[in-house]
Structures are given as C-alpha cells and as structure tokens.
Design a protein around this motif. Structure first.
Motif, PDB file in Angstrom:
ATOM      1  N   LEU A 128      -0.689   8.460 -11.609  1.00 50.99           N
ATOM      2  CA  LEU A 128      -1.728   8.108 -10.647  1.00 50.99           C
ATOM      3  C   LEU A 128      -1.463   6.730 -10.041  1.00 50.99           C
ATOM      4  O   LEU A 128      -1.705   6.497  -8.850  1.00 50.99           O
ATOM      5  CB  LEU A 128      -3.102   8.138 -11.319  1.00 50.99           C
ATOM      6  CG  LEU A 128      -4.304   7.869 -10.412  1.00 50.99           C
ATOM      7  CD1 LEU A 128      -4.368   8.884  -9.275  1.00 50.99           C
ATOM      8  CD2 LEU A 128      -5.601   7.896 -11.220  1.00 50.99           C
ATOM      9  N   GLY A 129      -0.922   5.807 -10.856  1.00 48.26           N
ATOM     10  CA  GLY A 129      -0.582   4.486 -10.362  1.00 48.26           C
ATOM     11  C   GLY A 129       0.521   4.530  -9.318  1.00 48.26           C
ATOM     12  O   GLY A 129       0.436   3.855  -8.278  1.00 48.26           O
ATOM     13  N   PHE A 130       1.545   5.318  -9.584  1.00 47.48           N
ATOM     14  CA  PHE A 130       2.630   5.459  -8.617  1.00 47.48           C
ATOM     15  C   PHE A 130       2.105   6.023  -7.290  1.00 47.48           C
ATOM     16  O   PHE A 130       2.422   5.519  -6.205  1.00 47.48           O
ATOM     17  CB  PHE A 130       3.721   6.383  -9.176  1.00 47.48           C
ATOM     18  CG  PHE A 130       5.000   5.670  -9.507  1.00 47.48           C
ATOM     19  CD1 PHE A 130       5.655   4.899  -8.557  1.00 47.48           C
ATOM     20  CD2 PHE A 130       5.548   5.767 -10.776  1.00 47.48           C
ATOM     21  CE1 PHE A 130       6.844   4.247  -8.862  1.00 47.48           C
ATOM     22  CE2 PHE A 130       6.729   5.112 -11.105  1.00 47.48           C
ATOM     23  CZ  PHE A 130       7.384   4.352 -10.134  1.00 47.48           C
ATOM     24  N   ALA A 131       1.308   7.079  -7.376  1.00 45.09           N
ATOM     25  CA  ALA A 131       0.774   7.714  -6.166  1.00 45.09           C
ATOM     26  C   ALA A 131      -0.135   6.759  -5.406  1.00 45.09           C
ATOM     27  O   ALA A 131      -0.052   6.651  -4.175  1.00 45.09           O
ATOM     28  CB  ALA A 131       0.016   8.988  -6.543  1.00 45.09           C
ATOM     29  N   SER A 132      -0.996   6.062  -6.139  1.00 50.37           N
ATOM     30  CA  SER A 132      -1.931   5.138  -5.497  1.00 50.37           C
ATOM     31  C   SER A 132      -1.202   3.987  -4.828  1.00 50.37           C
ATOM     32  O   SER A 132      -1.547   3.561  -3.718  1.00 50.37           O
ATOM     33  CB  SER A 132      -2.925   4.596  -6.530  1.00 50.37           C
ATOM     34  OG  SER A 132      -3.677   5.649  -7.104  1.00 50.37           O
ATOM     35  N   GLY A 133      -0.171   3.455  -5.485  1.00 47.85           N
ATOM     36  CA  GLY A 133       0.601   2.360  -4.918  1.00 47.85           C
ATOM     37  C   GLY A 133       1.312   2.756  -3.634  1.00 47.85           C
ATOM     38  O   GLY A 133       1.339   1.991  -2.659  1.00 47.85           O
ATOM     39  N   ALA A 134       1.890   3.939  -3.637  1.00 44.07           N
ATOM     40  CA  ALA A 134       2.583   4.404  -2.433  1.00 44.07           C
ATOM     41  C   ALA A 134       1.613   4.543  -1.263  1.00 44.07           C
ATOM     42  O   ALA A 134       1.908   4.124  -0.133  1.00 44.07           O
ATOM     43  CB  ALA A 134       3.269   5.737  -2.713  1.00 44.07           C
ATOM     44  N   VAL A 135       0.445   5.120  -1.520  1.00 39.96           N
ATOM     45  CA  VAL A 135      -0.551   5.279  -0.456  1.00 39.96           C
ATOM     46  C   VAL A 135      -1.026   3.914   0.027  1.00 39.96           C
ATOM     47  O   VAL A 135      -1.226   3.699   1.231  1.00 39.96           O
ATOM     48  CB  VAL A 135      -1.734   6.142  -0.946  1.00 39.96           C
ATOM     49  CG1 VAL A 135      -2.861   6.149   0.080  1.00 39.96           C
ATOM     50  CG2 VAL A 135      -1.271   7.562  -1.221  1.00 39.96           C
ATOM     51  N   ALA A 136      -1.191   2.968  -0.892  1.00 37.74           N
ATOM     52  CA  ALA A 136      -1.605   1.612  -0.494  1.00 37.74           C
ATOM     53  C   ALA A 136      -0.602   0.986   0.474  1.00 37.74           C
ATOM     54  O   ALA A 136      -0.971   0.367   1.475  1.00 37.74           O
ATOM     55  CB  ALA A 136      -1.765   0.738  -1.735  1.00 37.74           C
ATOM     56  N   GLY A 137       0.685   1.146   0.190  1.00 39.25           N
ATOM     57  CA  GLY A 137       1.706   0.619   1.082  1.00 39.25           C
ATOM     58  C   GLY A 137       1.715   1.302   2.435  1.00 39.25           C
ATOM     59  O   GLY A 137       1.899   0.655   3.476  1.00 39.25           O
ATOM     60  N   LEU A 138       1.507   2.604   2.430  1.00 37.09           N
ATOM     61  CA  LEU A 138       1.445   3.362   3.688  1.00 37.09           C
ATOM     62  C   LEU A 138       0.259   2.902   4.536  1.00 37.09           C
ATOM     63  O   LEU A 138       0.367   2.778   5.762  1.00 37.09           O
ATOM     64  CB  LEU A 138       1.333   4.855   3.385  1.00 37.09           C
ATOM     65  CG  LEU A 138       2.579   5.499   2.755  1.00 37.09           C
ATOM     66  CD1 LEU A 138       2.245   6.875   2.184  1.00 37.09           C
ATOM     67  CD2 LEU A 138       3.703   5.603   3.770  1.00 37.09           C
ATOM     68  N   VAL A 139      -0.864   2.661   3.878  1.00 37.20           N
ATOM     69  CA  VAL A 139      -2.059   2.188   4.595  1.00 37.20           C
ATOM     70  C   VAL A 139      -1.793   0.828   5.238  1.00 37.20           C
ATOM     71  O   VAL A 139      -2.071   0.611   6.419  1.00 37.20           O
ATOM     72  CB  VAL A 139      -3.259   2.091   3.625  1.00 37.20           C
ATOM     73  CG1 VAL A 139      -4.406   1.325   4.269  1.00 37.20           C
ATOM     74  CG2 VAL A 139      -3.719   3.478   3.203  1.00 37.20           C
ATOM     75  N   ALA A 140      -1.256  -0.103   4.469  1.00 36.71           N
ATOM     76  CA  ALA A 140      -1.104  -1.474   4.952  1.00 36.71           C
ATOM     77  C   ALA A 140      -0.052  -1.606   6.053  1.00 36.71           C
ATOM     78  O   ALA A 140      -0.197  -2.442   6.948  1.00 36.71           O
ATOM     79  CB  ALA A 140      -0.765  -2.399   3.788  1.00 36.71           C
ATOM     80  N   ILE A 141       0.995  -0.813   6.011  1.00 36.54           N
ATOM     81  CA  ILE A 141       2.038  -0.926   7.040  1.00 36.54           C
ATOM     82  C   ILE A 141       1.614  -0.247   8.341  1.00 36.54           C
ATOM     83  O   ILE A 141       2.198  -0.508   9.399  1.00 36.54           O
ATOM     84  CB  ILE A 141       3.371  -0.310   6.534  1.00 36.54           C
ATOM     85  CG1 ILE A 141       4.555  -0.759   7.412  1.00 36.54           C
ATOM     86  CG2 ILE A 141       3.299   1.191   6.493  1.00 36.54           C
ATOM     87  CD1 ILE A 141       4.811  -2.239   7.427  1.00 36.54           C
ATOM     88  N   THR A 142       0.588   0.557   8.304  1.00 31.28           N
ATOM     89  CA  THR A 142       0.180   1.325   9.484  1.00 31.28           C
ATOM     90  C   THR A 142      -0.074   0.458  10.719  1.00 31.28           C
ATOM     91  O   THR A 142       0.491   0.721  11.783  1.00 31.28           O
ATOM     92  CB  THR A 142      -1.053   2.183   9.151  1.00 31.28           C
ATOM     93  OG1 THR A 142      -0.652   3.202   8.228  1.00 31.28           O
ATOM     94  CG2 THR A 142      -1.629   2.851  10.386  1.00 31.28           C
ATOM     95  N   PRO A 143      -0.899  -0.588  10.655  1.00 34.33           N
ATOM     96  CA  PRO A 143      -1.128  -1.371  11.880  1.00 34.33           C
ATOM     97  C   PRO A 143       0.083  -2.180  12.313  1.00 34.33           C
ATOM     98  O   PRO A 143       0.209  -2.545  13.487  1.00 34.33           O
ATOM     99  CB  PRO A 143      -2.281  -2.299  11.489  1.00 34.33           C
ATOM    100  CG  PRO A 143      -2.176  -2.434  10.013  1.00 34.33           C
ATOM    101  CD  PRO A 143      -1.695  -1.101   9.524  1.00 34.33           C
TER     102      PRO A 143
END
Length: 504
Positions: A367-382
């Motif tokens: 769950l940590g790996f999945a959550s971390g990846a999504v966090a990075g995807l969110v932040a790089i979006t803008p």
C-alpha cells in the motif's frame, strides 16, 4: 510645326509605353479576393498589429510622396499591398476550419490520450479504491466510480464544457455558446469541422472528449473520502451539483485563457489545481460533514484485496501519461518531456515514501508503494509541461515525503475520517506540485515566466472555494435526501443495503 515623320515617332512611342504597361495592368485586374475568415473576439493578450484601411492609406501616401522612379510604372498594386504587415488572426473561441487544417498525428495522439485518461477512472480508480475498503463495501465503492463516469459524461455535454472552455462575460464563468454542444460540427459535404481555440490542430469533438475524462475523474476521486457511508442517491445528486458549480468554473479559471487565474499567468499544465486540489478539498469537507465511520479508530478496517489496489495504481500510472503528456494537445516535444518527467517523479516519490515507511515502521508495504507512486503522479501533474528532469526528481522527493505526512500525521491532526486519504494524497500532493511548479519551471521548456507567490495564491484560493462550495452543496443535498445511511445499514454493508448485492 511637327512633320509627318515626327508624328509617326510620337505615335510609335505612345504604343510602346502602352505595351510596357500591360503586365502591370494584368496583375492589378486579376487580384483574387478571398473571403475573410471568422473574425476573432479581442483577447486579453496584446495582439500583433494588423493592417486596416488607415494602414493602407498611409502606405499609399508614402508611395505618392516619394520621388518618381521609372521602375514604379511597372510595379503592381498587389505587391504594394503585400508590403503592409498583416498578422494572423488570433482566435479566442471555437471556430470552423477545413479538413486540411487538422493534423492527423496530433489527432491520433489525442484520441489515444483520451482513452488512457478514461482508463484511469474505469477500471483504474475502480480497482484502486475497491481493494482498500472492507469486503462488505467493495461493490458499492466500485459502482460509485463507475456511476460518476456515466453521470458526468452527460453533464459535461449538457453544460460543463461550455462553462469551462468558452469565453464568458466575466473571468469567473464561460459563456453558453456550446450548451448541449450547440455549434460543434463536422460537415463532410463542405469538408469543414469545428476546432477549439485551445487546440486548433485537432477536431473540437476530440478536445471535448479529452477534457470530459478530466471532468470524470475529479469527482470520482472524492468518492474515496466518504467511502462506506454515503447514500447512493445522495452521492449522485451531490456529484451533479459539484460538477456544474465547482469543477467547471475552476477549470475555466485555470485553463481558459480569459479565465481568472489563466489571465494572471498561473501555471497548471495538466490539473494539479483543477483536479487534485479541487477534489482533495471537497473530499476533506465530505469527511467532516458525514462524520467518521462506525468503529473508526476503535476497530481495524481490513482492506478487502490490496492486489486490486496495486493493479488499480498501475492502471492509474499508465493512464497518467495520457493525463500529462496528452495535455500538450499535440504529438510534439513537450508531450515527450511531460511523459518523461511524469515517470521520474512517480518513481522517485514511491521510493521516498517506502524509505520513510521503513525508517518509521521498519517495514515496507504494498500500500505504501502504491500510495507513494500516486503521490508523485499527483504532484508532477501541474508541472509536467514546464520542468526538467532535475525538477521532476525534486518534486518526486517532496511529494513522497509530504504526502506520507499528509496521510498519517496531518490526517490525525485534522481528525477527519478521510477513508482513502483523498486529501492526504491528492490535496497535499496538488498543493506541493502547484507551488513547486513556480520554483522549478524552466523557461527554456515552458517559454513562460513563473511566480511562486502567484502559484500559491491560486492553489489556496481554489482550496478555499472548493471547500466552501462543497459544504453548501452538501447542506442542500441533505435537505432533499439524507446524506448518510443509518448505522444498521452501514454495519451490514452498502453492497447489501444499497444495491442488494454482495461478494460471496
């Protein structure tokens, strides 16, 4: 007196001069007049100077006042007019073009990107969320994301698109020229179709579809905040109002050139503010208004199947290339850079998250790996269309660390039962990405100036607007239908009590 021979020479001279003038006469009488393209609405940017009657008169006066030169006699009028600079028309609203103006490569890429972004909601988000809830709520959680996809598709066509992506009388809302997609066209007989002023090389229908997928996933993200306790009918009514009165206006502010933030120079390449901050703020308010789940903090809530969650996260990651690289609206170098930095930021954030997890808890979780990846995807979006590789690595590290804190320490501090950490990951990640876009934006890539303070103002203004508007909408919905299921139905599970179905 002139002799006959003198008269003959004069006559021959006159004939010769007329013959010399024939080429000039031919050019001036055969000038083709093309119909003027659709006039543009005046934009907020300073347009390049265009030729008008005053310019042409000034040019003619300048020519007439020059000393006479023999070569001027043969100079065609068309060449004189051509010397007056005429800038291309700058369109500020959708308009019609011929089929030959459409770029097939751009169109193919945008069709693919649209499918990739839709993949993020169904099945990506469906599986990501369904795997994290308890077994008795898997079907209801999955169905909520699927239902939002259907609902918002219709809302977007009816009113959402025109509010978001057409110029309006104010910078806060778009116009109503495209209500029910009125004016959007494809006419095979005349080889014409409409394009958006924001994407002139692809059909407007493709642009509408691409932006629809963003309008779908944003409210679908909010589902994770109130998972396992919101009544299905209340959810449908809430999402209808939220899409119209929150998502569409914010998209107009940020992405329509005449919008509030866009006209100020705020940078948001693919939706850090429009999608993630917007959804994160709404999710937090929903968690507060509905209250915690029965037993929250007292009994363990065991996820049904984290393999579903990992598969869902993987689909989100792949679909995110359409999300970010597709926001270039063309198959070009910027799309390539956006794809590259998206991959780098997601990977770096995932590694940062599990490193912190290992330091704090002495273990590394799926769950940590999945959550971390999504966090990075969110932040790089803008930032995806504006930063270089170094900026992507920095944003990945920052988002991995700060979103970890958002989903753990900040969540406990806020005291809200944000069931699937919508605010902790999307809200916090969106804020991190929006502000750091101002820090790491590379003008060599973006061609634009960035301003950290302006980025922060836009991000926190959106956070406040979304939170206040969401609170008002929830109160209105609660007047029509109860927002939350009763305690007994919640105990039995929403799969059975709301949908008469269950996983065996």
């Amino acid at each position: 007196m002139y002799s006959k021979n003198s008269s003959l020479w004069i006559w021959l001279f006159a004939v010769t001069m007329n013959l010399m003038a024939l080429p000039a006469y031919s050019e001036t009488t055969n000038v083709e007049i093309s119909p003027s393209p659709e006039p543009a609405v005046v934009s907020t940017a300073s347009p390049a100077p265009t030729a008008d009657a005053t310019d042409l008169n000034s040019a003619a006066s300048a020519i007439n006042t020059q000393p006479y030169a023999p070569e001027q006699a043969a100079q065609p009028v068309s060449s004189v007019i051509a010397t007056v600079p005429v800038a291309p028309i700058v369109y500020t609203k959708p308009y019609s073009v011929g089929f030959d103006k459409i770029n097939s490569g751009d169109t193919a890429w945008m069709l693919s990107s649209t499918a990739l972004v839709l993949l993020m909601t169904i099945p990506g988000l469906v599986l990501f969320y369904a795997g994290m809830v308890r077994k008795r709520n898997v079907l209801s959680t999955a169905l909520q994301s699927f239902a939002v996809c259907c609902l918002v598709s219709v809302i977007w066509i009816l009113i959402g698109y025109t509010i978001a992506f057409t110029p309006g009388a104010t910078p806060f809302l778009g116009g109503f020229d495209r209500l029910m997609l009125s004016g959007l066209g494809y006419i095979k007989a005349t080889s014409q179709l409409t394009v958006s002023h924001l994407a002139p090389t692809i059909p407007e229908s493709v642009f509408v579809m691409f932006q629809m997928t963003f309008a779908i996933i944003t409210p679908a993200l909010i589902v994770g905040a109130f998972a396992e306790r919101m009544r299905f009918t209340a959810m449908l009514l809430f999402m209808t109002l939220w899409s119209i009165f929150v998502y569409a206006p914010v998209a107009h502010w940020v992405w329509e050139p005449s919008g509030l933030f866009a006209s100020m120079g705020v940078l948001d390449f693919a939706g850090g503010t429009v999608v993630h901050i917007n959804a994160g703020a709404a999710g937090l308010v929903c968690a507060y208004v509905l209250g915690p789940r029965v037993g929250y903090g007292k009994v363990p809530f065991i996820p049904y199947n984290l393999v579903y969650t990992l598969v869902g996260a993987s689909l989100l990651w792949v679909g995110w290339f359409g999300f970010n690289a597709g926001s270039a609206l063309a198959a070009d170098g910027r799309a390539g850079m956006a794809m590259l930095v998206t991959q780098i930021a997601a990977a770096m954030a995932a590694l940062t998250w599990i490193l912190i997890e290992w330091i704090v808890k002495s273990r590394i979780t799926m769950l940590g790996f999945a959550s971390g990846a999504v966090a990075g995807l969110v932040a790089i979006t803008p930032a995806s269309g504006f930063v270089n590789v170094g900026g992507a690595l920095a944003i990945g590290i920052a988002s991995g660390a700060l979103c970890y804190l958002g989903a753990t320490s900040l969540k406990r501090l806020l005291g809200a039962d944000d069931a699937l950490d919508v605010f902790g990951i999307h809200g916090v990640g969106g804020l991190v990405g929006a502000v750091l876009t101002g820090v790491f934006a590379d003008k060599a890539i973006s061609g634009l100036d960035s301003n950290v303070a302006l980025q922060a103002v836009a991000a926190f203004s959106t956070l406040a607007y979304s939170a206040i508007a969401t609170l008002i909408i929830l109160k209105l919905v609660n007047l029509v239908v109860d927002l939350r299921v009763d305690a007994e139905d919640e105990h039995d599970g929403l799969d059975l009590t709301q949908h008469a179905e269950r996983i065996m």
